[in-house]
Design a protein around this motif. Structure first.
Motif, mmCIF file in Angstrom:
data_model
loop_
_atom_site.group_PDB
_atom_site.id
_atom_site.type_symbol
_atom_site.label_atom_id
_atom_site.label_comp_id
_atom_site.label_asym_id
_atom_site.label_seq_id
_atom_site.Cartn_x
_atom_site.Cartn_y
_atom_site.Cartn_z
ATOM 1 N N PRO A 171 0.823 -1.219 0.000
ATOM 2 C CA PRO A 171 0.000 0.000 0.000
ATOM 3 C C PRO A 171 0.859 1.272 0.000
ATOM 4 N N ASP A 172 0.486 2.232 -0.846
ATOM 5 C CA ASP A 172 1.247 3.494 -0.928
ATOM 6 C C ASP A 172 0.960 4.374 0.280
ATOM 7 N N PHE A 173 2.019 4.971 0.800
ATOM 8 C CA PHE A 173 1.864 5.956 1.870
ATOM 9 C C PHE A 173 1.278 7.247 1.306
ATOM 10 N N ASN A 174 0.669 8.027 2.199
ATOM 11 C CA ASN A 174 0.206 9.369 1.862
ATOM 12 C C ASN A 174 1.242 10.365 2.365
ATOM 13 N N TRP A 175 2.041 10.906 1.450
ATOM 14 C CA TRP A 175 3.124 11.803 1.853
ATOM 15 C C TRP A 175 2.655 13.219 2.160
ATOM 16 N N ALA A 176 1.326 13.453 2.069
ATOM 17 C CA ALA A 176 0.804 14.735 2.550
ATOM 18 C C ALA A 176 0.557 14.656 4.057
ATOM 19 N N ASN A 177 0.752 13.477 4.617
ATOM 20 C CA ASN A 177 0.469 13.247 6.030
ATOM 21 C C ASN A 177 1.722 13.502 6.882
ATOM 22 N N ASP A 178 1.569 14.353 7.888
ATOM 23 C CA ASP A 178 2.732 14.739 8.696
ATOM 24 C C ASP A 178 3.342 13.564 9.450
ATOM 25 N N ARG A 200 20.006 4.262 -0.192
ATOM 26 C CA ARG A 200 19.485 4.184 -1.572
ATOM 27 C C ARG A 200 17.971 4.355 -1.445
ATOM 28 N N VAL A 201 17.424 5.291 -2.178
ATOM 29 C CA VAL A 201 16.019 5.646 -1.992
ATOM 30 C C VAL A 201 15.180 5.021 -3.100
ATOM 31 N N ASP A 202 14.379 4.050 -2.711
ATOM 32 C CA ASP A 202 13.567 3.283 -3.655
ATOM 33 C C ASP A 202 12.441 4.148 -4.231
ATOM 34 N N VAL A 203 12.223 4.042 -5.529
ATOM 35 C CA VAL A 203 11.134 4.761 -6.213
ATOM 36 C C VAL A 203 11.037 6.206 -5.711
ATOM 37 N N ALA A 204 12.163 6.887 -5.734
ATOM 38 C CA ALA A 204 12.254 8.219 -5.114
ATOM 39 C C ALA A 204 11.339 9.246 -5.770
ATOM 40 N N THR A 205 10.817 8.942 -6.941
ATOM 41 C CA THR A 205 10.027 9.929 -7.684
ATOM 42 C C THR A 205 8.529 9.851 -7.414
ATOM 43 N N ALA A 206 8.075 8.842 -6.667
ATOM 44 C CA ALA A 206 6.624 8.592 -6.630
ATOM 45 C C ALA A 206 5.936 8.994 -5.330
ATOM 46 N N LEU A 207 6.717 9.405 -4.322
ATOM 47 C CA LEU A 207 6.124 9.583 -2.990
ATOM 48 C C LEU A 207 4.935 10.548 -2.991
ATOM 49 N N VAL A 208 5.146 11.721 -3.565
ATOM 50 C CA VAL A 208 4.109 12.759 -3.500
ATOM 51 C C VAL A 208 3.173 12.615 -4.702
ATOM 52 N N LYS A 209 1.879 12.622 -4.427
ATOM 53 C CA LYS A 209 0.895 12.445 -5.515
ATOM 54 C C LYS A 209 -0.203 13.498 -5.387
ATOM 55 N N ASP A 210 -0.789 13.830 -6.508
ATOM 56 C CA ASP A 210 -1.971 14.695 -6.479
ATOM 57 C C ASP A 210 -3.190 13.785 -6.610
ATOM 58 N N VAL A 242 10.304 17.393 0.545
ATOM 59 C CA VAL A 242 10.556 16.177 1.323
ATOM 60 C C VAL A 242 12.060 15.936 1.423
ATOM 61 N N TYR A 243 12.743 16.018 0.283
ATOM 62 C CA TYR A 243 14.165 15.672 0.295
ATOM 63 C C TYR A 243 15.019 16.766 0.945
ATOM 64 N N ALA A 244 14.526 17.990 0.967
ATOM 65 C CA ALA A 244 15.263 19.027 1.713
ATOM 66 C C ALA A 244 15.246 18.676 3.210
ATOM 67 N N GLU A 245 14.110 18.163 3.678
ATOM 68 C CA GLU A 245 14.040 17.735 5.097
ATOM 69 C C GLU A 245 14.996 16.567 5.345
#
Ligand code: BGC
Length: 542
Positions: A171-178, A200-210, A242-245
């Protein structure tokens, strides 16, 4: 090594379940890795990238994580992890661990809590739940197709469906969630505090979604001529926050922790992941996808050099990993072979030319090792292992196999446990049979078979990595061949100290320029470089 050791490192990927099995249960484990550190030291690698070793039901080979801050009991304990890391560090080898932030497994405590808590609950907010369509929610929220094929939505029986871009067990996480964001920072600190050198960051491009409604159809997603950074599911601009944090966490350590993104994005987007205020480095899969062709290799090298200069990062060169057909086999297949169909034929149609595959694989490896940037090696390529393309149906593990209804064979063939000895129930991998069957011909490629043979691929890798270490210079390269002359088949480039790498992509031998041969991927005689061979030269007196 300096803080930026990763810029020109040789990194060896370990897929832990298939590396070495110390407890004899057929699955590789952390103590198995500890017992084989000497192999890594002899090889001369600078770092290990360890694929997931977290508790997991192995729905996707460990990329379905139950708990990000523990070790899978099948693989060992946190104490075993510490011992393995200490052994690597004592051998001068850094450790990069794989982090899987896009999705957890469906056995993660948060996902269980989400199922128990019901629609509209804060627990469901940590994942991506949406109401189904149709009168009773019996239709999926959209018709999207996942990375493994098959639908991306799974119903949970109360009108809600959850999103999974990969297998239903992921299941995909909701990266809008604190809470999700905070929990990953905690995980990064947990492993950094334990002493790992990077991630190594897996699927680094998919975390944030609209996920705002209405959701587009798959056809609309595919057809959308979206402004870069605004695609609904992929490579969104907000990822930078996200990655700046994450970067702030990495930089709070001394030395700073490194990170490398798995990011399949166009060249003009890559710096969002590679810049110093982001993850810092990203995988470059271009050579892995390129045909055996001098012009194609040259164009890729030139482009990545430009990108590195623009972003301040350094490139990552890679020919094989746990997701693709091993490059010895790829290079032995005729250009344009449909690899999925080839695997479907059990690796028979067409039959690969494995001699040629090995010749080219060795030449390509030597070329890679001469490039500025880091080289990622995948376990077993130092033995010249080809793909095991005929794994019996009953032994298949890749979720792609089941999701496609047995149509797509998947990635098991590059994940077969390594042969360490020429004999034994699993060729020295463990005390019993391995979790994926090993073919009889592994005996001839085992570490013990090759170790004392100066002509072997293993000896070649050791020598090449040693020579690279000796010759290493600042990150700079000049392509020195002249296209149009031998340029169609020969790729020649040099480092500032005169360390020159020449690859003959053709089949006819070509004249070598003056210089002393440091190493070659195949025999070099009478001042000529045979076809499908790479040589390193230095000035005659060098
Ligand atoms: C990993 C795969 C995995 C997928 C889902 C990929 O990028 O390399 O092995 O199946 O992510 O986690």
């Amino acid at each position: 090594m300096s803080d930026s050791w990763w810029r020109q490192a040789v990194v060896y990927q370990i897929y832990p379940r298939s590396f070495a099995d110390a407890n004899g249960d057929g699955i590789g484990d952390l103590r198995g890795i500890t017992s084989r550190v000497e192999h890594l030291r002899d090889l001369g690698v600078d770092a290990v990238w360890l694929s997931p070793f977290y508790p997991s039901a192995l729905a996707d080979g460990g990329y379905d994580v139950d708990d990000y801050r523990d070790v899978d009991p099948k693989l060992g304990t946190l104490a075993d992890f510490d011992e393995m890391q200490a052994a690597l560090h004592a051998a001068g080898i850094k450790l990069i661990v794989d982090i899987v932030p896009n999705h957890s497994s469906n056995r993660h405590e948060w996902f269980r809590a989400a199922l128990a808590a019901g629609p509209g609950s804060p627990e469901r907010e940590r994942y991506v739940f949406r109401r189904g369509g149709g009168p009773n929610g019996e239709e999926p929220p959209s018709d999207w197709v996942g990375y493994f094929g098959g639908p991306t939505w799974e119903p949970v029986g109360d009108g809600d469906w959850y999103l999974h871009l990969f297998a239903p067990e992921q299941p995909d996480f909701n990266w809008a969630n604190d809470e999700v964001r905070a929990d990953f920072l905690r995980t990064l600190r947990f492993w950094s505090d334990r002493g790992v050198d990077g991630f190594r960051v897996d699927v680094a491009t998919a975390l944030v979604k609209d996920m705002s409604l209405p959701l587009p159809t798959q056809a609309e997603l595919d057809a959308e001529d979206v402004v870069p950074g605004t695609h609904r599911l992929h490579d969104r601009d907000e990822l930078s926050e996200v990655y700046a944090e994450w970067r702030a966490v990495f930089d709070s350590y001394d030395p700073p922790r490194m990170a490398v993104a798995e990011a399949w994005v166009p060249a003009d987007r890559i710096k969002r992941y590679t810049s110093p205020d982001s993850l810092g480095q990203a995988f470059n899969f271009d050579l892995l996808q390129a045909q055996w062709d001098a012009a194609a290799f040259r164009a890729i090298i030139e482009e990545h050099r430009r990108l590195d200069l623009a972003s301040g990062s350094s490139s990552t060169w890679v020919l094989s990993n746990h997701d693709v057909i091993r490059h010895r086999s790829r290079y032995g297949l005729p250009p344009g072979t449909d690899e999925t169909a080839w695997l479907r034929s059990g690796g028979q149609d067409p039959a690969p030319d494995l001699e040629r595959g090995l010749r080219r694989a060795r030449a390509a490896t030597l070329l890679l090792l001469a490039l500025p940037g880091s080289t990622y090696l995948y376990q077993g390529e130092e033995l010249g292992l080809p793909e095991v393309a005929d794994i019996p149906v009953g032994a298949r593990q890749d979720p792609v196999w089941a999701i496609s209804g047995g149509d797509v064979k998947g990635r098991d063939g590059c994940r077969v446990p390594l042969p360490w000895e020429a004999t034994g129930p699993s060729f020295g991998f463990g005390a019993g049979p391995a979790h994926l069957p090993q073919p009889g011909w592994f005996a001839g490629l085992a570490v013990a078979t090759q170790s004392d043979d100066e002509e072997s691929t293993l000896s070649f890798y050791r020598e090449a990595i040693r020579a690279r270490r000796r010759l290493q210079t600042a990150e700079s390269v000049e392509i020195t061949d002249s296209a149009g002359d031998d340029g169609d088949t020969v790729l020649q480039f040099a480092r500032p100290n005169g360390w020159t790498s020449i690859t003959n992509f053709g089949t006819e031998a070509v004249e070598l320029p003056a210089g002393r041969v440091v190493i070659s991927s195949g025999p070099v005689e009478d001042g000529k470089l045979p076809g499908e061979t790479t040589v390193w030269l230095v000035a005659a007196e060098g």
